[in-house]
Design a protein around this motif. Structure first.
Motif, PDB file in Angstrom:
ATOM      1  N   GLY A 209       0.836  -1.197   0.000  1.00 51.25           N
ATOM      2  CA  GLY A 209       0.000   0.000   0.000  1.00 51.25           C
ATOM      3  C   GLY A 209       0.869   1.244   0.000  1.00 51.25           C
ATOM      4  O   GLY A 209       2.086   1.174  -0.194  1.00 51.25           O
ATOM      5  N   GLY A 210       0.249   2.390   0.233  1.00 54.32           N
ATOM      6  CA  GLY A 210       0.981   3.648   0.246  1.00 54.32           C
ATOM      7  C   GLY A 210       1.709   3.882   1.562  1.00 54.32           C
ATOM      8  O   GLY A 210       1.439   3.228   2.576  1.00 54.32           O
ATOM      9  N   ASP A 211       2.631   4.840   1.547  1.00 49.59           N
ATOM     10  CA  ASP A 211       3.410   5.145   2.748  1.00 49.59           C
ATOM     11  C   ASP A 211       2.525   5.528   3.922  1.00 49.59           C
ATOM     12  O   ASP A 211       2.831   5.213   5.079  1.00 49.59           O
ATOM     13  CB  ASP A 211       4.380   6.300   2.458  1.00 49.59           C
ATOM     14  CG  ASP A 211       5.534   5.867   1.564  1.00 49.59           C
ATOM     15  OD1 ASP A 211       5.695   4.647   1.369  1.00 49.59           O
ATOM     16  OD2 ASP A 211       6.263   6.746   1.063  1.00 49.59           O
ATOM     17  N   LYS A 267      -5.373   6.111   3.264  1.00 47.75           N
ATOM     18  CA  LYS A 267      -4.775   7.440   3.170  1.00 47.75           C
ATOM     19  C   LYS A 267      -3.817   7.561   1.992  1.00 47.75           C
ATOM     20  O   LYS A 267      -3.421   8.656   1.623  1.00 47.75           O
ATOM     21  CB  LYS A 267      -4.043   7.762   4.477  1.00 47.75           C
ATOM     22  CG  LYS A 267      -4.957   7.739   5.708  1.00 47.75           C
ATOM     23  CD  LYS A 267      -4.159   7.930   6.983  1.00 47.75           C
ATOM     24  CE  LYS A 267      -5.066   7.834   8.212  1.00 47.75           C
ATOM     25  NZ  LYS A 267      -4.288   7.949   9.479  1.00 47.75           N
ATOM     26  N   GLY A 268      -3.422   6.425   1.465  1.00 42.72           N
ATOM     27  CA  GLY A 268      -2.616   6.419   0.253  1.00 42.72           C
ATOM     28  C   GLY A 268      -1.174   6.870   0.414  1.00 42.72           C
ATOM     29  O   GLY A 268      -0.496   6.462   1.344  1.00 42.72           O
ATOM     30  N   PRO A 269      -0.715   7.717  -0.505  1.00 41.70           N
ATOM     31  CA  PRO A 269      -1.481   8.380  -1.568  1.00 41.70           C
ATOM     32  C   PRO A 269      -1.891   7.418  -2.693  1.00 41.70           C
ATOM     33  O   PRO A 269      -1.210   6.430  -2.942  1.00 41.70           O
ATOM     34  CB  PRO A 269      -0.515   9.447  -2.090  1.00 41.70           C
ATOM     35  CG  PRO A 269       0.842   8.931  -1.751  1.00 41.70           C
ATOM     36  CD  PRO A 269       0.701   8.163  -0.480  1.00 41.70           C
ATOM     37  N   GLN A 272       0.594   6.431  -5.454  1.00 36.05           N
ATOM     38  CA  GLN A 272       1.630   5.486  -5.040  1.00 36.05           C
ATOM     39  C   GLN A 272       1.092   4.053  -5.030  1.00 36.05           C
ATOM     40  O   GLN A 272       1.787   3.114  -5.447  1.00 36.05           O
ATOM     41  CB  GLN A 272       2.152   5.864  -3.655  1.00 36.05           C
ATOM     42  CG  GLN A 272       3.378   5.063  -3.239  1.00 36.05           C
ATOM     43  CD  GLN A 272       3.871   5.489  -1.868  1.00 36.05           C
ATOM     44  OE1 GLN A 272       3.079   5.738  -0.961  1.00 36.05           O
ATOM     45  NE2 GLN A 272       5.185   5.584  -1.720  1.00 36.05           N
ATOM     46  N   VAL A 273      -0.145   3.876  -4.589  1.00 37.96           N
ATOM     47  CA  VAL A 273      -0.747   2.540  -4.598  1.00 37.96           C
ATOM     48  C   VAL A 273      -0.878   2.039  -6.033  1.00 37.96           C
ATOM     49  O   VAL A 273      -0.597   0.872  -6.335  1.00 37.96           O
ATOM     50  CB  VAL A 273      -2.123   2.559  -3.897  1.00 37.96           C
ATOM     51  CG1 VAL A 273      -2.746   1.159  -3.921  1.00 37.96           C
ATOM     52  CG2 VAL A 273      -1.991   3.047  -2.463  1.00 37.96           C
ATOM     53  N   GLN A 274      -1.289   2.921  -6.934  1.00 36.53           N
ATOM     54  CA  GLN A 274      -1.389   2.534  -8.340  1.00 36.53           C
ATOM     55  C   GLN A 274      -0.025   2.126  -8.896  1.00 36.53           C
ATOM     56  O   GLN A 274       0.079   1.171  -9.672  1.00 36.53           O
ATOM     57  CB  GLN A 274      -1.976   3.681  -9.157  1.00 36.53           C
ATOM     58  CG  GLN A 274      -3.440   3.977  -8.849  1.00 36.53           C
ATOM     59  CD  GLN A 274      -4.002   5.080  -9.727  1.00 36.53           C
ATOM     60  OE1 GLN A 274      -3.364   5.532 -10.671  1.00 36.53           O
ATOM     61  NE2 GLN A 274      -5.216   5.528  -9.411  1.00 36.53           N
ATOM     62  N   GLN A 275       1.010   2.832  -8.493  1.00 38.36           N
ATOM     63  CA  GLN A 275       2.360   2.483  -8.945  1.00 38.36           C
ATOM     64  C   GLN A 275       2.763   1.098  -8.435  1.00 38.36           C
ATOM     65  O   GLN A 275       3.389   0.316  -9.163  1.00 38.36           O
ATOM     66  CB  GLN A 275       3.361   3.539  -8.471  1.00 38.36           C
ATOM     67  CG  GLN A 275       3.253   4.864  -9.208  1.00 38.36           C
ATOM     68  CD  GLN A 275       4.193   5.917  -8.639  1.00 38.36           C
ATOM     69  OE1 GLN A 275       4.621   5.833  -7.483  1.00 38.36           O
ATOM     70  NE2 GLN A 275       4.512   6.915  -9.450  1.00 38.36           N
ATOM     71  N   HIS A 276       2.396   0.791  -7.183  1.00 34.20           N
ATOM     72  CA  HIS A 276       2.712  -0.531  -6.633  1.00 34.20           C
ATOM     73  C   HIS A 276       1.992  -1.633  -7.422  1.00 34.20           C
ATOM     74  O   HIS A 276       2.569  -2.694  -7.700  1.00 34.20           O
ATOM     75  CB  HIS A 276       2.312  -0.601  -5.161  1.00 34.20           C
ATOM     76  CG  HIS A 276       3.185   0.203  -4.248  1.00 34.20           C
ATOM     77  ND1 HIS A 276       4.529   0.377  -4.468  1.00 34.20           N
ATOM     78  CD2 HIS A 276       2.896   0.878  -3.094  1.00 34.20           C
ATOM     79  CE1 HIS A 276       5.043   1.124  -3.500  1.00 34.20           C
ATOM     80  NE2 HIS A 276       4.069   1.440  -2.654  1.00 34.20           N
ATOM     81  N   ILE A 277       0.737  -1.394  -7.763  1.00 39.53           N
ATOM     82  CA  ILE A 277      -0.017  -2.382  -8.545  1.00 39.53           C
ATOM     83  C   ILE A 277       0.629  -2.573  -9.915  1.00 39.53           C
ATOM     84  O   ILE A 277       0.832  -3.703 -10.379  1.00 39.53           O
ATOM     85  CB  ILE A 277      -1.488  -1.944  -8.699  1.00 39.53           C
ATOM     86  CG1 ILE A 277      -2.181  -1.905  -7.328  1.00 39.53           C
ATOM     87  CG2 ILE A 277      -2.238  -2.895  -9.639  1.00 39.53           C
ATOM     88  CD1 ILE A 277      -3.594  -1.352  -7.374  1.00 39.53           C
ATOM     89  N   THR A 278       0.972  -1.460 -10.558  1.00 40.23           N
ATOM     90  CA  THR A 278       1.595  -1.529 -11.884  1.00 40.23           C
ATOM     91  C   THR A 278       2.919  -2.273 -11.834  1.00 40.23           C
ATOM     92  O   THR A 278       3.215  -3.110 -12.696  1.00 40.23           O
ATOM     93  CB  THR A 278       1.811  -0.110 -12.435  1.00 40.23           C
ATOM     94  OG1 THR A 278       0.552   0.564 -12.515  1.00 40.23           O
ATOM     95  CG2 THR A 278       2.436  -0.159 -13.820  1.00 40.23           C
TER      96      THR A 278
END
Length: 334
Positions: A209-211, A267-269, A272-278
């Motif tokens: 997940g995000g930081d 809380k994300g951001p 960043q979560v999208q980047q982890h998935i990608t």
């Protein structure tokens, strides 16, 4: 039977590094008859390779049948290459004939394979090329795929010898039966490999997940472990002093032993979560034997998220705590 999409990366890597079968045969049985480009064994292996490909999921390497076509056998002993190929083969297919029975090298190949897996492993598929005495002593009650018959004069005849006879449909039927039985055994062996990594249906989940959601990720991990007995892996913190290459290596290593990936987003951001998935999808797809892992996104009820791959599950938690996604995931994996 487990569908190939749920094999772990670790099992798929092992499948990809193995040969589906090792063909043990005597050179005399593959001498081309005048007018033929290929010998009996070569024609047999070509047909088996095509039919076995049809029986196996795409996770298995296609056409991965090994036979010595370069005369790698040493004068007095099995070569290191052949010994290695025996270690790297799931199944052993001996072409049984008088020449095979009289070959020291063929006997050595059988002894090495039995030494690796035992005499009752279900990994040996004997091909009965011609009538041979003494087979029961070697192979007991194993199913033998009989490629010879007696004609009306009680003379034994080898099917498709000396020339391929395309009107002899029984040859193809026997070859199909062999391919189906081998395919079923190979998939069962992959199942057994998977059970060694995830015994009794256990799972291991990579949680990311995000930081700003690090504490949430830890809470979900605790719930999975303490309440449901599900193993987990967490990525290193962004402040763990790892460079980009080291972070990617860590992700690859953890993906190799996990069969599920869970992304949490509160809380994300979000970016960043999208980047982890990608990044996770990119690593999976560039793998030599890529399985689509079970990927899940967990977010609060009503929250929008601007990225959803077609095969990704989405849990929207309606409870007071986002850790509730651990319960939802555990229910799916049960």
């Amino acid at each position: 039977m487990r569908v190939p999409e749920t094999y772990s990366l670790l099992v798929l890597a092992r499948i990809g590094n193995m040969f589906n079968a090792f063909i043990s045969y005597a050179w005399r049985d593959n001498e081309p008859f005048p007018g033929n480009d290929e010998g009996w064994v070569s024609i047999f292996v070509d047909g088996l390779r095509v039919l076995l490909n049809r029986e196996l999921p795409s996770a298995f390497p296609q056409g991965s049948i090994w036979r010595d076509d370069e005369q790698l056998r040493g004068s007095d002993h099995i070569s290191d290459t052949i010994r290695d190929r025996l270690h790297q083969s799931w199944l052993f297919v001996p072409i049984l004939s008088r020449s095979w029975l009289n070959s020291t090298w063929c006997q050595d190949e059988l002894d090495i394979f039995i030494g690796l897996h035992g005499p009752k492993s279900g990994r040996i598929f004997p091909i009965w090329m011609e009538p041979v005495e003494g087979l029961s002593e070697l192979f007991g009650k194993m199913s033998k795929y009989k490629f010879w018959y007696e004609d009306k004069n009680k003379q034994s005849r080898i099917r498709w010898f000396p020339y391929p006879n395309h009107t002899d449909h029984e040859y193809g039927h026997i070859l199909q039966d062999l391919a189906r039985d081998m395919g079923a055994r190979l998939q069962l062996l992959a199942e057994e490999e998977e059970s060694l990594i995830f015994p009794d249906g256990q799972h291991c989940v990579l949680i990311n997940g995000g930081d700003n959601d690090w504490e949430l990720m830890q809470a979900v991990a605790r719930h999975l472990d303490e309440e449901y007995g599900i193993g987990y892996a967490l990525p290193p913190r962004q402040d763990a002093s790892l460079n980009e290459t080291e972070m990617e290596r860590d992700l690859c290593d953890k993906l190799s032993v996990c069969n599920n990936v869970l992304f949490v987003y509160d809380k994300g951001p979000e970016r960043q979560v999208q980047q982890h998935i990608t990044e996770t999808l990119r690593i999976i797809r560039r793998s030599e034997y890529p399985p689509p892992l079970n990927i899940t996104l967990c977010l609060p009820h009503g929250r929008q998220f601007g990225f959803k791959p077609s095969h990704m599950r989405v849990f929207q938690c309606s409870g007071p705590r986002l850790e509730d996604c651990a319960r939802q995931l555990a229910q799916v994996l049960a």
